[in-house]
Write a protein that holds these residues in place. Structure first.
Motif, PDB file in Angstrom:
ATOM      1  N   VAL A   4       9.434   5.563  -3.335  1.00 28.35           N
ATOM      2  CA  VAL A   4       9.302   6.676  -4.276  1.00 28.35           C
ATOM      3  C   VAL A   4       9.776   7.926  -3.554  1.00 28.35           C
ATOM      4  N   LEU A   5      10.574   8.743  -4.212  1.00 27.92           N
ATOM      5  CA  LEU A   5      11.196   9.905  -3.573  1.00 27.92           C
ATOM      6  C   LEU A   5      11.100  11.105  -4.497  1.00 27.92           C
ATOM      7  N   THR A   6      10.805  12.287  -3.934  1.00 26.25           N
ATOM      8  CA  THR A   6      10.756  13.520  -4.720  1.00 26.25           C
ATOM      9  C   THR A   6      11.884  14.443  -4.297  1.00 26.25           C
ATOM     10  N   CYS A   7      12.436  15.179  -5.271  1.00 27.42           N
ATOM     11  CA  CYS A   7      13.553  16.080  -4.989  1.00 27.42           C
ATOM     12  C   CYS A   7      13.662  17.101  -6.113  1.00 27.42           C
ATOM     13  N   VAL A  48       0.860  -1.190   0.000  1.00 26.40           N
ATOM     14  CA  VAL A  48       0.000   0.000   0.000  1.00 26.40           C
ATOM     15  C   VAL A  48       0.892   1.234   0.000  1.00 26.40           C
ATOM     16  N   PRO A  49       0.771   2.114  -1.005  1.00 25.16           N
ATOM     17  CA  PRO A  49       1.587   3.338  -0.999  1.00 25.16           C
ATOM     18  C   PRO A  49       1.099   4.315   0.056  1.00 25.16           C
ATOM     19  N   VAL A  50       2.042   4.875   0.809  1.00 21.26           N
ATOM     20  CA  VAL A  50       1.730   5.808   1.893  1.00 21.26           C
ATOM     21  C   VAL A  50       2.569   7.060   1.687  1.00 21.26           C
ATOM     22  N   LEU A  51       1.921   8.221   1.564  1.00 20.67           N
ATOM     23  CA  LEU A  51       2.614   9.481   1.344  1.00 20.67           C
ATOM     24  C   LEU A  51       3.121  10.026   2.676  1.00 20.67           C
ATOM     25  N   LEU A  52       4.424  10.300   2.766  1.00 19.15           N
ATOM     26  CA  LEU A  52       5.053  10.770   3.990  1.00 19.15           C
ATOM     27  C   LEU A  52       5.949  11.958   3.673  1.00 19.15           C
ATOM     28  N   ALA A  53       5.884  12.983   4.514  1.00 16.54           N
ATOM     29  CA  ALA A  53       6.758  14.150   4.376  1.00 16.54           C
ATOM     30  C   ALA A  53       8.046  13.902   5.143  1.00 16.54           C
ATOM     31  N   LEU A  54       9.182  14.168   4.508  1.00 15.12           N
ATOM     32  CA  LEU A  54      10.489  13.842   5.085  1.00 15.12           C
ATOM     33  C   LEU A  54      10.964  14.839   6.133  1.00 15.12           C
ATOM     34  N   GLY A  55      10.223  15.915   6.371  1.00 13.81           N
ATOM     35  CA  GLY A  55      10.728  17.026   7.178  1.00 13.81           C
ATOM     36  C   GLY A  55      11.178  16.662   8.564  1.00 13.81           C
ATOM     37  N   ASP A  56      10.564  15.673   9.231  1.00 15.47           N
ATOM     38  CA  ASP A  56      10.899  15.393  10.634  1.00 15.47           C
ATOM     39  C   ASP A  56      11.725  14.127  10.806  1.00 15.47           C
ATOM     40  N   TRP A  57      12.326  13.643   9.719  1.00 14.29           N
ATOM     41  CA  TRP A  57      13.189  12.474   9.860  1.00 14.29           C
ATOM     42  C   TRP A  57      14.464  12.889  10.568  1.00 14.29           C
ATOM     43  N   GLY A  58      14.712  12.330  11.751  1.00 16.89           N
ATOM     44  CA  GLY A  58      15.914  12.639  12.512  1.00 16.89           C
ATOM     45  C   GLY A  58      17.133  11.911  11.970  1.00 16.89           C
ATOM     46  N   ARG A  59      18.291  12.465  12.233  1.00 20.46           N
ATOM     47  CA  ARG A  59      19.536  11.893  11.720  1.00 20.46           C
ATOM     48  C   ARG A  59      19.813  10.504  12.285  1.00 20.46           C
ATOM     49  N   GLN A  60      19.459  10.272  13.526  1.00 18.64           N
ATOM     50  CA  GLN A  60      19.795   9.007  14.174  1.00 18.64           C
ATOM     51  C   GLN A  60      18.633   8.010  14.156  1.00 18.64           C
ATOM     52  N   GLU A  61      17.519   8.372  13.580  1.00 18.71           N
ATOM     53  CA  GLU A  61      16.350   7.490  13.611  1.00 18.71           C
ATOM     54  C   GLU A  61      16.374   6.533  12.421  1.00 18.71           C
ATOM     55  N   PRO A  62      16.320   5.222  12.638  1.00 19.16           N
ATOM     56  CA  PRO A  62      16.283   4.267  11.524  1.00 19.16           C
ATOM     57  C   PRO A  62      15.050   4.504  10.651  1.00 19.16           C
ATOM     58  N   PHE A  63      15.210   4.253   9.363  1.00 19.25           N
ATOM     59  CA  PHE A  63      14.132   4.534   8.416  1.00 19.25           C
ATOM     60  C   PHE A  63      12.882   3.737   8.771  1.00 19.25           C
ATOM     61  N   ARG A  64      13.047   2.464   9.085  1.00 19.03           N
ATOM     62  CA  ARG A  64      11.880   1.641   9.424  1.00 19.03           C
ATOM     63  C   ARG A  64      11.135   2.204  10.623  1.00 19.03           C
ATOM     64  N   GLY A  66       9.853  15.639  -0.395  1.00 16.05           N
ATOM     65  CA  GLY A  66      10.591  16.764   0.169  1.00 16.05           C
ATOM     66  C   GLY A  66      12.028  16.484   0.546  1.00 16.05           C
ATOM     67  N   LEU A  67      12.767  15.722  -0.261  1.00  8.42           N
ATOM     68  CA  LEU A  67      14.188  15.522   0.032  1.00  8.42           C
ATOM     69  C   LEU A  67      14.946  16.840  -0.006  1.00  8.42           C
ATOM     70  N   ASP A  68      14.530  17.758  -0.856  1.00  2.00           N
ATOM     71  CA  ASP A  68      15.219  19.039  -1.004  1.00  2.00           C
ATOM     72  C   ASP A  68      14.892  20.026   0.105  1.00  2.00           C
ATOM     73  N   GLU A  69      13.981  19.675   1.016  1.00  2.32           N
ATOM     74  CA  GLU A  69      13.558  20.597   2.067  1.00  2.32           C
ATOM     75  C   GLU A  69      14.147  20.259   3.428  1.00  2.32           C
ATOM     76  N   LEU A  70      15.141  19.361   3.449  1.00  2.00           N
ATOM     77  CA  LEU A  70      15.676  18.894   4.722  1.00  2.00           C
ATOM     78  C   LEU A  70      16.783  19.781   5.277  1.00  2.00           C
ATOM     79  N   ASP A  71      17.520  20.484   4.408  1.00  2.00           N
ATOM     80  CA  ASP A  71      18.718  21.205   4.849  1.00  2.00           C
ATOM     81  C   ASP A  71      18.601  22.697   4.583  1.00  2.00           C
ATOM     82  N   GLU A  72      19.263  23.460   5.436  1.00  2.00           N
ATOM     83  CA  GLU A  72      19.377  24.890   5.220  1.00  2.00           C
ATOM     84  C   GLU A  72      20.427  25.159   4.139  1.00  2.00           C
TER      85      GLU A  72
END
Length: 545
Positions: free
Chosen positions: A116-119, A31-47, A80-86
Motif C-alpha cells: 500500500v502506497l500513499t502519494c 501483517v500490515p506494517v506502517l513505514l515512512a519512506l523518508g530514509d529509503w536510500g537509493r542503493q538499498e534493496p526494498f526487502r 510519503g512517496l511525495d516527500e522523498l525529493d526536493e
C-alpha cells in the motif's frame, strides 16, 4: 495507491487501514506494517530496507524479520512517496520514480507482492504520465473537503456553539464563497482540524477573514495551533507555548538538514545526523578518557605476565566495542530489542512478566536465572549450607537482580507497543544494573578504609562497559549536552507531551510531526508570528455553571 492533496488524510487512511486489517486478518494473512519512506536510500534493496525497519522500530531480530519478509507475512504500508525529493529534481533522477521501479520489481515468483502506497495526486499523475507507474495497482483518490462539509464540521465542534459571535462571520464566509480563499485553505481534513483546534476555545477566528492568500491563512492558523494545543495540556508541566515552538523549530531544522524528505525523529540516531559532529566528538573523548583512566589506575598494580596483558586486551576490546556504536550498523553487545521498556507504572509490566514466564522464551529465562539464584544462595544461605549468611551483602545484591529481571521481562515486548520513549528508559535501567554493584564496591571500600582511590578503578571500568553495552544511549546523552540550550534535556518526555497535545504523532518506535506541512512551517518560523488572543465569550451564549 492512496492519493490526495497535501493534508487530505492519506496518512490517516493508511493508519486506519492498518488498524482495521489487523483487527480482521486471519492467521495466514500478512501483517500490515506502517513505514515512512523518508530514509529509503537509493542503493538499498526494498526487502533490506523493510527488514531494517522491523528491527529498529518493532524490536525484531534481523533473521526473524528476513524470514517474515521471505514468507510474505509482512504487508508494507508505505507513507510519503511525495516527500522523498526536493522541488525541481528531474523525474528520471527522482527517488520517487526509483521507489516505483523497485516496487514494480518486488515480486514473489511471477506474482506482485501486495503493498500500500500513499502519494500526492499531482505527483502521481506525473509519474503515471511518465509511462513508469506502479503496475497492477488500484488507486483510491481522496476528494477535497467541500465548503458545506467544513461548515457542518466546525458547527459541530465542541464549544464552538458557545462563541457564536466569533464563529458566525467565518461560517457565513464559507457559505457565501465556497471557492474563496478561506474555503480553499480548509479543503483538507488536516487544515480543518488544525483551524478548529486553534480557534474553538481561544483566539479570534475572524482574523482569518482579512487574509488574501492561503499561505497567510496557514501562517496565522499554525501560530495559533501551537498555543491552543499546548494551553490545555502542557502549561502545567512547565512547557510554555513559546518554548514548545522554539524546541519544535530546532527539531524541524534537524530533519531539514538531513534532506531527502526526512520526517522521522529516531532518538538513537540523533547523534549520527549530519549536524551532530560535536556530539560524536564528545562521545569519542568520553570513551577515550574512560579507557586511559582505567589503564592508568589498573596497570601499576596489575601482575606482570599474561594476566596483565590479558587485562589490557580486555579493556581495548571493550573500547573497540564502544567505538563501534558510532556506525549505524555497528556490532552491539545489547541489541535494541532489549532496550525498549514501558513506563514504570504501566500495566505492560504484568504482561511482560507473564510472557517471559509462560511464552516461548521461558526456557531462556530459566537458564538466565541460574546464576543469580546461585549468587543469592551463596549470599543468604547459612554457613553450614555453604553460604555466607551476609544479609548486608544480600540487601545490596538484591536490587541489581530485580533490575536485571526487569530487563529480561521487558525485552519480550515489541518496541512498537512500548513506543519510542521506551528506549531511554531501557538505557537508564541498564545503567542502574551496572551502578548497583559499583555502589556496593564503593561502599565496601569505604567501610574497609581503603579510600576513593581503590574504588575508582572499578567505577571507571563499569562506565567503559556501559559505553560498550549502551553506546547509543551515551551518544544520545552527548547530543543532548551539546544542544542543551536548544532542546529540553528530557527530550522523550517533551515529545510524549507534544504527542498528547496533538503536535507530534508516533509511528512504531519513531516520532513524527503531525503533518509534513506543519514540520516545514516550523522550520521556516523560529518564533511565533503574533501573540495569541483570547476573546471573551458572548454573554448571550455563555455556558451556565
Amino acid at each position: 495507491m492512496i492519493t490526495g492533496e497535501a493534508g487530505a488524510g492519506k496518512s490517516v487512511l493508511a493508519r486506519a487501514f492498518v488498524a482495521e486489517f489487523n483487527r480482521s486478518r486471519t492467521e495466514a494473512e500478512p501483517v500490515p506494517v506502517l513505514l515512512a519512506l523518508g530514509d529509503w536510500g537509493r542503493q538499498e534493496p526494498f526487502r533490506d530496507w523493510v527488514v531494517r525497519h522491523l528491527v529498529r522500530d518493532y524490536g525484531s531480530t534481523s533473521a526473524h524479520a528476513a524470514q517474515l519478509m521471505d514468507l510474505g507475512l509482512v504487508l508494507p504500508v508505505l507513507d510519503g512517496l511525495d516527500e522523498l525529493d526536493e522541488p525541481g529534481v528531474p523525474l528520471p533522477e527522482s527517488r520517487a520514480q526509483q521507489v516505483l521501479d523497485a516496487l514494480t520489481g518486488y515480486r514473489s515468483g511471477l506474482e506482485p507482492v501486495p503493498v500500500v502506497l500513499t502519494c500526492r495526486t499531482d505527483l502521481y499523475d506525473v509519474l503515471e504520465a511518465s509511462g513508469r507507474p506502479m503496475l497492477d495497482a488500484a488507486r483510491v483518490e481522496i476528494d477535497p473537503v467541500e465548503a458545506q462539509e467544513a461548515v457542518r464540521f466546525l458547527a459541530m465542534r465542541q464549544d464552538a456553539v458557545h462563541r457564536e459571535g466569533a464563529w458566525r462571520p467565518v461560517l457565513d464566509e464559507l457559505r457565501a464563497h465556497p471557492q474563496g480563499v478561506l474555503a480553499r485553505s480548509l479543503s483538507t481534513p488536516w487544515r480543518l482540524v488544525a483551524m478548529a483546534t486553534a480557534y474553538e476555545q481561544v483566539n479570534d477566528p475572524r482574523e482569518l477573514l482579512g487574509a488574501r492568500t492561503e499561505q497567510e491563512i496557514t501562517d496565522r492558523m499554525f501560530a495559533r495551533f501551537i498555543h491552543a494545543s499546548v494551553r490545555a495540556v502542557d502549561e502545567e508541566a512547565g512547557y510554555s507555548p513559546e518554548r514548545v515552538h522554539a524546541w519544535l523549530h530546532q527539531l524541524a531544522l534537524r530533519l531539514q538538514a538531513r534532506g531527502g524528505g526526512a520526517n522521522t525523529l529516531v532518538l538513537p540516531e540523533l547523534a549520527r545526523s549530519p549536524g551532530a559532529l560535536w556530539a560524536r566528538v564528545l562521545y569519542v573523548v568520553t570513551v577515550g578518557l574512560l579507557t586511559l583512566v582505567t589503564l592508568r589506575t589498573f596497570l601499576p598494580d596489575a601482575p606482570q605476565g599474561s594476566l596483565g596483558w590479558g587485562f589490557v586486551l580486555l579493556v581495548v576490546g571493550i573500547t573497540v566495542m564502544a567505538l563501534m556504536c558510532l556506525r549505524p550498523g555497528g556490532i552491539r553487545l545489547l541489541p535494541h530489542a532489549a532496550m525498549g521498556l514501558p513506563p514504570w507504572r504501566s500495566p505492560l509490566w504484568a504482561v511482560a512478566a507473564k510472557t517471559a514466564l509462560t511464552g516461548r522464551s521461558r526456557w531462556g529465562v530459566l537458564v538466565l536465572s541460574v546464576l543469580p539464584t546461585l549468587v543469592l544462595w551463596r549470599t543468604l544461605a547459612p554457613e553450614w549450607l555453604g553460604g555466607m549468611a551476609d544479609w548486608t551483602m544480600a540487601s545490596a545484591i538484591l536490587p541489581t537482580l530485580m533490575l536485571y529481571a526487569g530487563l529480561v521481562a521487558g525485552q519480550v515486548l515489541d518496541a512498537a507497543v512500548i513506543g519510542p520513549s521506551g528506549w531511554p528508559r531501557g538505557g537508564a535501567l541498564v545503567a542502574l544494573v551496572l551502578l548497583c554493584p559499583a555502589g556496593v564496591l564503593l561502599g565496601l571500600s569505604l567501610r574497609a578504609g581503603l579510600g576513593l582511590g581503590t574504588a575508582l578503578p572499578p567505577l571507571v571500568l563499569f562506565g567503559l562497559l556501559y559505553c560498550a553495552l549502551c553506546g547509543d544511549t551515551v551518544m544520545y546523552l552527548c547530543w543532548l549536552l551539546v544542544h542543551l540550550r536548544r532542546v529540553p534535556f528530557r527530550l522523550s518526555r517533551f515529545l510524549d507531551r507534544c504527542h498528547a497535545a496533538g503536535l507530534i504523532r508516533i509511528t512504531g518506535g519513531v516520532y513524527q510531526f503531525r503533518h509534513r506541512e506543519f514540520q516545514e512551517w516550523l522550520a521556516r518560523h523560529p518564533v511565533p508570528l503574533t501573540r495569541p488572543t483570547a476573546p471573551a465569550r458572548d454573554s448571550a451564549t455563555a455556558r451556565t455553571p
